[in-house]
Write an enzyme that holds these catalytic residues in place. Structure first.
Site, PDB file in Angstrom:
ATOM      1  N   ASP A  98       0.866  -1.169   0.000  1.00 30.75           N
ATOM      2  CA  ASP A  98       0.000   0.000   0.000  1.00 30.75           C
ATOM      3  C   ASP A  98       0.908   1.226   0.000  1.00 30.75           C
ATOM      4  O   ASP A  98       1.756   1.378   0.881  1.00 30.75           O
ATOM      5  CB  ASP A  98      -0.871  -0.020   1.275  1.00 30.75           C
ATOM      6  CG  ASP A  98      -2.250   0.552   1.042  1.00 30.75           C
ATOM      7  OD1 ASP A  98      -2.327   1.649   0.461  1.00 30.75           O
ATOM      8  OD2 ASP A  98      -3.242  -0.084   1.443  1.00 30.75           O
ATOM      9  N   ASP A 199      -2.821   4.713  -2.470  1.00 33.83           N
ATOM     10  CA  ASP A 199      -3.835   5.344  -1.626  1.00 33.83           C
ATOM     11  C   ASP A 199      -4.233   6.726  -2.152  1.00 33.83           C
ATOM     12  O   ASP A 199      -3.356   7.542  -2.488  1.00 33.83           O
ATOM     13  CB  ASP A 199      -3.243   5.481  -0.210  1.00 33.83           C
ATOM     14  CG  ASP A 199      -4.267   5.857   0.841  1.00 33.83           C
ATOM     15  OD1 ASP A 199      -5.144   5.033   1.105  1.00 33.83           O
ATOM     16  OD2 ASP A 199      -4.159   6.964   1.408  1.00 33.83           O
ATOM     17  N   GLU A 252      -6.277   3.990  -5.896  1.00 25.98           N
ATOM     18  CA  GLU A 252      -7.549   4.295  -5.248  1.00 25.98           C
ATOM     19  C   GLU A 252      -7.886   5.725  -5.636  1.00 25.98           C
ATOM     20  O   GLU A 252      -7.129   6.651  -5.331  1.00 25.98           O
ATOM     21  CB  GLU A 252      -7.437   4.173  -3.720  1.00 25.98           C
ATOM     22  CG  GLU A 252      -8.790   4.377  -3.051  1.00 25.98           C
ATOM     23  CD  GLU A 252      -8.704   4.902  -1.623  1.00 25.98           C
ATOM     24  OE1 GLU A 252      -9.631   4.671  -0.854  1.00 25.98           O
ATOM     25  OE2 GLU A 252      -7.706   5.580  -1.289  1.00 25.98           O
ATOM     26  N   HIS A 321     -11.416  -2.545   3.418  1.00 20.94           N
ATOM     27  CA  HIS A 321     -11.347  -2.129   4.823  1.00 20.94           C
ATOM     28  C   HIS A 321     -12.029  -0.782   5.082  1.00 20.94           C
ATOM     29  O   HIS A 321     -12.033  -0.314   6.207  1.00 20.94           O
ATOM     30  CB  HIS A 321      -9.882  -2.051   5.251  1.00 20.94           C
ATOM     31  CG  HIS A 321      -9.158  -0.961   4.512  1.00 20.94           C
ATOM     32  ND1 HIS A 321      -8.929  -1.008   3.151  1.00 20.94           N
ATOM     33  CD2 HIS A 321      -8.658   0.221   4.913  1.00 20.94           C
ATOM     34  CE1 HIS A 321      -8.332   0.092   2.764  1.00 20.94           C
ATOM     35  NE2 HIS A 321      -8.137   0.865   3.811  1.00 20.94           N
ATOM     36  N   ASP A 322     -12.544  -0.150   4.035  1.00 23.79           N
ATOM     37  CA  ASP A 322     -13.243   1.125   4.212  1.00 23.79           C
ATOM     38  C   ASP A 322     -14.753   0.977   4.030  1.00 23.79           C
ATOM     39  O   ASP A 322     -15.483   1.973   4.067  1.00 23.79           O
ATOM     40  CB  ASP A 322     -12.753   2.160   3.185  1.00 23.79           C
ATOM     41  CG  ASP A 322     -11.312   2.574   3.424  1.00 23.79           C
ATOM     42  OD1 ASP A 322     -10.857   2.532   4.579  1.00 23.79           O
ATOM     43  OD2 ASP A 322     -10.644   2.938   2.431  1.00 23.79           O
TER      44      ASP A 322
HETATM   45  C1  NOJ Z   1      -7.909   5.462   1.907  1.00 21.24           C
HETATM   46  C2  NOJ Z   1      -7.669   4.319   2.817  1.00 21.24           C
HETATM   47  O1  NOJ Z   1      -8.185   3.163   2.245  1.00 21.24           O
HETATM   48  C3  NOJ Z   1      -8.300   4.680   4.143  1.00 21.24           C
HETATM   49  O2  NOJ Z   1      -8.363   3.590   5.017  1.00 21.24           O
HETATM   50  C4  NOJ Z   1      -7.538   5.838   4.713  1.00 21.24           C
HETATM   51  O3  NOJ Z   1      -8.201   6.311   5.866  1.00 21.24           O
HETATM   52  C5  NOJ Z   1      -7.430   6.996   3.728  1.00 21.24           C
HETATM   53  N1  NOJ Z   1      -7.168   6.582   2.381  1.00 21.24           N
HETATM   54  C6  NOJ Z   1      -6.342   7.943   4.132  1.00 21.24           C
HETATM   55  O4  NOJ Z   1      -5.091   7.359   3.936  1.00 21.24           O
END
Ligand code: NOJ
Length: 544
Positions: A98, A199, A252, A321-322
């Protein structure tokens, strides 16, 4: 130049804190992951995306990095990491890191030096003077807080953080930052990682710090989403780093539009291989993820069709995970956990693009049965609660928003057995174990040939071996209130994927009944005329 990106990849996401603890401290760790590599190999996946394992004070569970070249001590040592890469490789599995480069931790050496007054490092961050006692601009923040915090003891200087206070944004106008990041990427690539999950990569480069036009959320975002500066950075990283190692990159990309995604993944431009888009994740919200409504299968299908037909190659993900667990988002999936999960396996593996599985998805894990805010660890849930409180939203309503939307739903410890703490740890788990673990766990699934896990396995194998699933065109056939039907077509060979996206049986139109050869399905009984609740079928014409 060819790179590690392959169309037959199936990627499994590990959230290290929640996967497997090996030393009883209640936190998952790298030796724990190593001990589960055989399991992952038997699942059939070939790539692991590891959520951050770098040294971090954990303001945002590792997405706040204090040292990009060190392993979080609670997760193990660098030796453990090297061992993971080697042992995974021996099983044909590649590791994806990541890459969190929009921000660092405020405990990173660079920020610490900046605070100590070192001008060189002050220029690594975005530090501005307030305007007549006011903040430098009117921007919003991803965690619903103020994006500007006082810089050290300074009376009138602030630093920008689009996430938590402990996540200062890097200044990508400074070429030194780019050099640092190249160096970090090479460090991990030299260790043998095969790529990066990048990210919030489309927000790196802020065009200007002018006020933004007022919006419901994230005012100011038009100044930083997919800017030319961002494209330029990605090109450089591709050409000067990734290509050198044949590595791939999945970005992402928040708020990404189809056009922007097309540019970011355009092979001729040479930036990213694929992106995570978000539109389909909003199929049960009213514009903001905290204001949820019933999931609309039709809205979901339409969005999937839009992206499948609009972009040459997608990432196919429904959980990470989000996100809350997807099967819990079908309002009526109660009692159909097995069917909803296996149907999602069918859908994920038959859409065109790279499938991503989030740990636990392959056994049909569901949302947590959280009872109160105290049980929730995620920083975002707490900051959003504060914001909602300040808006006068009553406690009960706030809790309903959070219970349903909290990212902790997707972060609960992996359920391995029906023993203490679901076999995740012998200690006290960092986040509560889901109450359904006696019913939902790997050990139980492994004994059940007709279970959820075995179906995911079969779908993964098919996805990795059937050329039409790997590279066939996506042809939409039908989107109704319940039925999603599409073909995958390669060199005249046609496969038909049929999904009932609801918990109600539904009659199939005649033209979808005539496909006579069933390759696989999540029901063994039934007739050609009906799709049963959450039924999935993959059909082929036998040509007879
Ligand atoms: C996306 C990540 O998936 C998330 O978990 C994180 O809080 C934010 N970016 C900030 O890094």
């Amino acid at each position: 130049m060819a790179h590690h990106f392959r169309k037959d990849m199936v990627i499994y996401q590990i959230y290290p804190r929640s996967f497997q603890d090996s030393n009883g401290d209640g936190l998952g760790d790298i030796p724990g992951i190593i001990s589960r590599l055989d399991y992952l190999q038997s699942l059939g996946i070939d790539t692991i995306w590891l959520s951050p394992v770098y040294k971090s004070p954990n303001a945002d569970n590792g997405y706040d990095i204090a040292d990009y070249k060190a392993i979080q001590p609670a997760f193990g040592t660098m030796e453990d990491f090297d061992n993971l890469v080697a042992q995974a490789k021996a099983r044909g599995i590649g590791i994806v890191m990541d890459l969190v480069i929009n921000h660092t931790s405020d405990e990173h050496e660079w920020f610490q030096k900046a605070l100590a007054g070192d001008e060189k490092y002050k220029d690594y961050y975005i530090i501005r003077k307030g305007k007549d006692g006011k903040l430098p601009n009117n921007w919003g923040n991803f965690f619903a807080m103020c994006p500007w915090s006082k810089f050290g003891d300074s009376q009138d200087e602030y630093y920008l953080h689009l996430f938590a206070e402990k996540q200062p944004d890097l200044n990508w106008h400074n070429p030194a930052v780019l050099e640092e990041v190249k160096d970090i990427m090479r460090f991990w690539l030299q260790k043998g990682v095969v790529g990066f999950r990048c990210d919030v990569i489309n927000i790196l480069y802020k065009n200007t710090l002018e006020n933004g036009k007022k919006q419901l959320a994230l005012t100011g975002r038009e100044h930083y989403l997919s800017t030319p500066g961002c494209h330029q950075i990605l090109k450089t990283l591709r050409k000067e780093v990734l290509d050198e190692f044949n590595a791939f990159a999945v970005g992402e990309t928040v708020f990404v539009t189809l056009d922007q995604a097309g540019d970011l993944c355009n092979e001729d431009r040479g930036e990213l291989d694929m992106v995570f888009s978000f539109e389909h994740m909003g199929c049960d919200d009213l514009g903001l993820k905290w204001f949820k409504t019933r999931l609309s299968p039709k809205r979901l299908m339409k969005t999937l069709v839009k992206w499948q037909t609009g972009l040459a190659w997608n990432t196919n993900y429904f959980e990470n995970h989000d996100q809350p667990r997807f099967i819990s988002r079908f309002a009526d999936s109660d009692g159909f956990r097995r069917e909803a999960s296996t149907m999602m396996a069918g859908l994920t593996m038959t859409l065109r693009g790279t499938p991503f599985i989030h740990e636990g998805q392959e056994i049909g894990m569901t949302n947590g049965n959280f009872r109160c805010l105290k049980q929730i660890q995620d920083i975002e849930s707490h900051t959003v609660n504060e914001m909602a409180k300040s808006l006068g939203i009553p406690a009960k309503m706030r809790w309903n928003m959070i219970r349903r939307g909290t990212r902790d739903n997707g972060r609960m410890p992996m359920q391995w057995t029906d023993g203490p703490n679901a076999g995740f740890t012998t200690g006290k788990p960092w986040l509560k174990i889901n109450g359904d673990y006696k019913e939902v766990n790997v050990a139980k699934e492994q004994l059940d040939p007709d279970g959820v896990l075995n179906f995911w396995k079969q779908m993964i194998t098919l996805r990795k071996t059937d050329e039409a699933l790997i590279d066939g065109d996506f042809v939409p056939v039908m989107v109704s209130n319940n039925i999603f039907a599409f073909e995958r077509v390669l060199n005249g060979r046609r496969l038909l994927s049929l999904c009932n996206m609801t918990g109600k049986a539904v009659k199939l139109p005649a033209h979808l009944q005539s496909w006579d050869k069933k390759i696989i399905g999540n029901y063994t009984t039934g007739t050609a005329e009906y799709l049963q609740p959450f039924e999935f079928r993959l059909m082929e014409e036998s040509g007879e």
